[in-house]
Design a protein around this motif. Structure first.
Motif, mmCIF file in Angstrom:
data_model
loop_
_atom_site.group_PDB
_atom_site.id
_atom_site.type_symbol
_atom_site.label_atom_id
_atom_site.label_comp_id
_atom_site.label_asym_id
_atom_site.label_seq_id
_atom_site.Cartn_x
_atom_site.Cartn_y
_atom_site.Cartn_z
ATOM 1 N N THR A 177 44.099 38.634 34.571
ATOM 2 C CA THR A 177 44.568 38.069 35.840
ATOM 3 C C THR A 177 43.543 38.344 36.925
ATOM 4 O OG1 THR A 177 45.784 40.104 36.305
ATOM 5 C CG2 THR A 177 46.999 38.322 35.235
ATOM 6 N N GLY A 178 43.189 37.306 37.653
ATOM 7 C CA GLY A 178 42.282 37.478 38.772
ATOM 8 C C GLY A 178 40.832 37.620 38.358
ATOM 9 N N GLU A 209 51.796 36.868 28.216
ATOM 10 C CA GLU A 209 51.149 37.134 29.497
ATOM 11 C C GLU A 209 49.733 36.576 29.473
ATOM 12 O OE1 GLU A 209 51.013 41.318 30.021
ATOM 13 O OE2 GLU A 209 49.615 41.666 28.375
ATOM 14 N N GLU A 210 49.112 36.471 30.667
ATOM 15 C CA GLU A 210 47.744 35.979 30.734
ATOM 16 C C GLU A 210 46.785 37.003 30.143
ATOM 17 O OE1 GLU A 210 46.233 34.158 34.287
ATOM 18 O OE2 GLU A 210 48.251 33.622 34.975
ATOM 19 N N ARG A 226 45.190 28.305 31.628
ATOM 20 C CA ARG A 226 44.855 29.706 31.416
ATOM 21 C C ARG A 226 45.025 30.056 29.941
ATOM 22 N NH1 ARG A 226 42.778 28.973 35.479
ATOM 23 N NH2 ARG A 226 43.176 29.907 37.535
#
Length: 747
Positions: free
Chosen positions: A317-318, A313-314, A299
């Protein structure tokens, strides 16, 4: 980054292209004295010798950098050309900074003086700023550890890192990227084996399948002291990715295994200008213990420096795919970072996941391979300026004229190029994404490597041409996919800076290499040629086109761009083959593009407004032409040649010359060549204040003003007037060899 005044030089160049403008050249007398070959050059260009007149055997490698205004050039030499600094590379060569004066180019060493920062040895400098006012050097300490310094032309320096001791390996650290502010340096512990090594004991060791070494960042804290941090470790103490590691920008796979890109080159836009925000790639699902496994997908992560420490953090997300029918696939896959805009607002990545409603093809594989076209592999854009929940755009969906919009793109991973401002991207896919005709009237063919460009504002896809099967791969091939990223492979988009350097240029002109015959003028079959595509006018031009009477029977040199060099701070001054306006291009080819070229060897050509001109001195039957450089403003072409083009050239060794618009110096008598010029105003009066256009931007006015001539019998050394050394002074020795050793002295 310093802005250069490009308009006067460009205006002079354009004036010289007007019909009958040759006689109006202000340097016409100099051009006439330099001969017919120079008179044939466009833009009032004349020759200048950059390297010193006599310097022994100069290394036959490309001049690695040229400043944006063409007044500074870095070149490599075996000889010790500057007595003020050590000759670290007596066998491999050292880098020297040449600066243009009023009547001569002066050369000074870029190495750190002996003992500076506690050094006992140094590695070749790297990461030069676009105006050549600052660069970086790794130095070895007596303990065997390393430090990273930032240096200036007067050899003042700032220590940017604490001692870097690899706890598991013995190799030197590898710089992965530097912020434009030159305050943050991202690096790996081991340059030659990037999977291994650690600087800190809490760095999880790479183990298992898909592992990679961890990324570090070194910067100055609030007290001005250098600090080293594990980049993937957040303020809560969690090391994201664990023993799977983390990389700056992209963390690419090749043939299903994690054989990563050399030097972390796929990192366009990965570091913010101030260095406080970074994109890194890792496997966030990897637990704190246990071997690394590829089941934990890659990611793109965002690292932000906060008062409490780094927050990670990413990027997103999703999936944003919300359609009812057909339902969105829940198959998981890797996200591969391809690059971002300079301001980091736009991030391009490839993935086999369905992330948008337009994505209709399922995952054919867990990840997009770096070289081959993969079913289900698509190119996406994450656009932070779009509303939340609608920030993911399927770039490779194609338009409504394609057979099945949103399906069957079959993208080749590791895309060709991204504009500096992120507004345009160039990529290759097997799918037929549009029935749009290219400038030659051809359309894409399904199953072939089709070359496309996509506009982020209009979301329109345009077809450039169908490429050859061997147009992929690294820089030894054409490098339009499966290579090292923008400005590091076979595609070079300009402008790069544009009206606002903080935003970047729109990259609407693309210079690229291909073995395919993309225009009717290309009649040499499968030989590699150079093309220029203008997205605003939809114009495709064969740059390596012969003049009447010339030959189209040669292949262009495969290398331009950084040539696998460490990424710089400014994106693209390394190996630059094209000017910002796209009107000045260098070409190296074995083809005789003009009738007089019959040597079948590599020669250097200059392309300007549809015509090519052979560079004087490029007739080197016994020597391959060295890679020339184009300054951003198009005023200067720097190149190597063994030919003695000017009376000042005192030997038959390889030299660096500049071909400069409105340039040239009055010729010096052959028996009285100009002096060898170092960074000493006593030896080179042209280096005093005002002779170099960017001097005021390099040194404070007080420092520039202090460079007054020394008293008789003294010379300037390290900013001070000292007694002039005798001619037969002893050579310094270091680590068992001479600091002034010539090639072959150390065997």
């Amino acid at each position: 980054m310093k802005r250069f005044a490009l308009i006067p030089v460009l205006a002079l160049t354009l004036l010289a292209f007007a019909p009958g403008a040759r006689a109006a050249c202000p340097n016409e007398a100099i051009r006439e004295a330099q001969g017919a070959e120079v008179l044939a050059l466009p833009g009032c260009m004349a020759l200048e010798q950059v390297s010193p007149s006599k310097k022994g055997n100069q290394l036959a490698l490309n001049a690695s950098r040229i400043s944006a205004d063409g007044t500074r050039i870095v070149f490599k030499s075996f000889a010790n050309l500057d007595p003020e600094v050590p000759n670290y590379g007596g066998i491999t060569g050292d880098l020297f900074l040449a600066s243009r004066g009023d009547d001569i180019w002066g050369s000074s060493g870029t190495n750190i003086p002996y003992g500076a920062g506690g050094s006992t040895f140094g590695v070749l400098p790297s990461n030069f700023s676009s105006d050549m006012s600052r660069w970086f050097q790794k130095i070895t300490l007596s303990t065997g550890s390393f430090k990273i310094l930032r240096e200036t032309p007067d050899h003042s320096y700032t220590v940017l890192s604490p001692s870097l001791q690899n706890l598991t390996e013995t190799g030197e650290p590898a710089i992965q990227g530097v912020s434009t502010s030159q305050t943050h340096v991202y690096l790996l512990p081991e340059a030659f084996n990037p999977r291994n090594g650690t600087f800190l004991p809490d760095d999880p060791q790479p183990e298992g399948v898909g592992e990679d070494s961890n990324l570090y960042v070194t910067h100055l804290d609030s007290n001005g002291e250098p600090v080293l941090e594990l980049a993937a470790k957040d303020l809560n103490g969690k090391v994201w990715g664990g023993n799977c590691g983390a990389r700056l920008g992209g963390m690419e796979s090749r043939l299903g295994s994690n054989v990563n890109l050399p030097n972390g080159e796929r990192n366009q836009g990965a570091i913010s200008a101030d260095g406080f925000r970074t994109y890194i790639s890792t496997r966030p699902g990897q637990p704190a213990t246990g071997d690394c496994t590829e089941a934990n997908r890659k990611r793109i992560m965002v690292r932000e420096e906060t008062p409490g420490g780094p927050a990670i953090e990413e990027l997103f997300t999703g999936s944003e795919c919300t359609r009812v029918s057909p339902s969105c696939s829940t198959s998981d896959g890797d996200d591969a970072y391809q690059g971002a805009s300079i301001d980091q607002s736009k991030v391009y990545f490839t993935t086999t996941r369905q992330l948008a409603d337009s994505d209709l093809d399922g995952s054919g594989a867990p990840s997009c391979d770096i070289a081959a076209a993969i079913a289900g592999c698509d190119l996406y854009l994450y656009d932070a300026d779009r509303p939340s929940g609608n920030r993911l755009v399927q770039v490779s969906a194609g338009d409504n004229t394609s057979p099945t919009p949103g399906a069957g793109a079959n993208l080749y991973n590791s895309i060709a190029a991204i504009a500096a401002d992120g507004s345009r991207v160039y990529f290759v896919a097997q799918g037929k994404l549009t029935i749009d005709q290219n400038p030659e009237g051809a359309t894409a063919t399904a199953g072939q490597p089709n070359f496309y460009t996509w506009d982020a504002e209009t979301e329109e896809t345009h077809f450039i041409g169908s490429l050859a099967a061997n147009d992929g791969g690294d820089f030894f091939e054409s490098g339009l996919w499966g290579s090292h990223g923008t400005w590091n492979n076979g595609a070079y988009p300009v402008p790069i800076e544009g009206p606002d350097p903080a935003v970047g240029g729109d990259g609407h002109i693309l210079l690229f290499k291909s073995n395919a015959a993309l225009t009717a003028e290309d009649t040499d079959g499968t030989l590699r040629d150079l093309y220029r595509y203008d997205a605003t006018t939809d114009q495709l031009i064969l740059v390596s086109k012969p003049e009447p009477g010339g030959s189209d029977g040669g292949s262009i040199n495969a290398v331009f761009g950084s040539n696998n060099a460490q990424p710089g701070t400014d994106y693209a001054q390394i190996g630059r083959p094209i000017s910002e306006d796209g009107q000045t291009i260098e070409v190296i080819t074995t083809g005789g593009l003009v009738p007089a070229d019959t040597n079948s060897a590599e020669d250097i050509y200059l392309w300007r407004e549809g015509s090519v001109f052979r560079v004087p001195g490029s007739d080197q039957t016994l020597k391959k032409a060295n890679q020339p450089l184009v300054s951003a403003d198009g005023s200067t072409i720097a190149f190597h040649t063994a030919a003695q083009l000017l009376p000042s050239d005192g030997d038959t060794a390889l030299d660096v010359y500049a071909m400069r618009a409105g340039g040239g110096y009055p010729l010096t008598s052959p028996d009285r060549p100009p002096p060898t010029c170092f960074s000493d105003v006593n030896l080179c009066p042209s280096l005093v204040e005002g002779s170099i256009s960017s001097e005021r931007d390099i040194n404070p006015p007080s420092k520039v003003a202090s460079k007054k001539p020394c008293a008789k019998g003294k010379v300037r050394r390290q900013g001070k007037c000292v007694k002039k050394p005798k001619k037969a002074s002893k050579r310094r020795r270091h680590n068992g060899r001479s600091a002034g050793a010539k090639q072959g002295d150390n065997k």
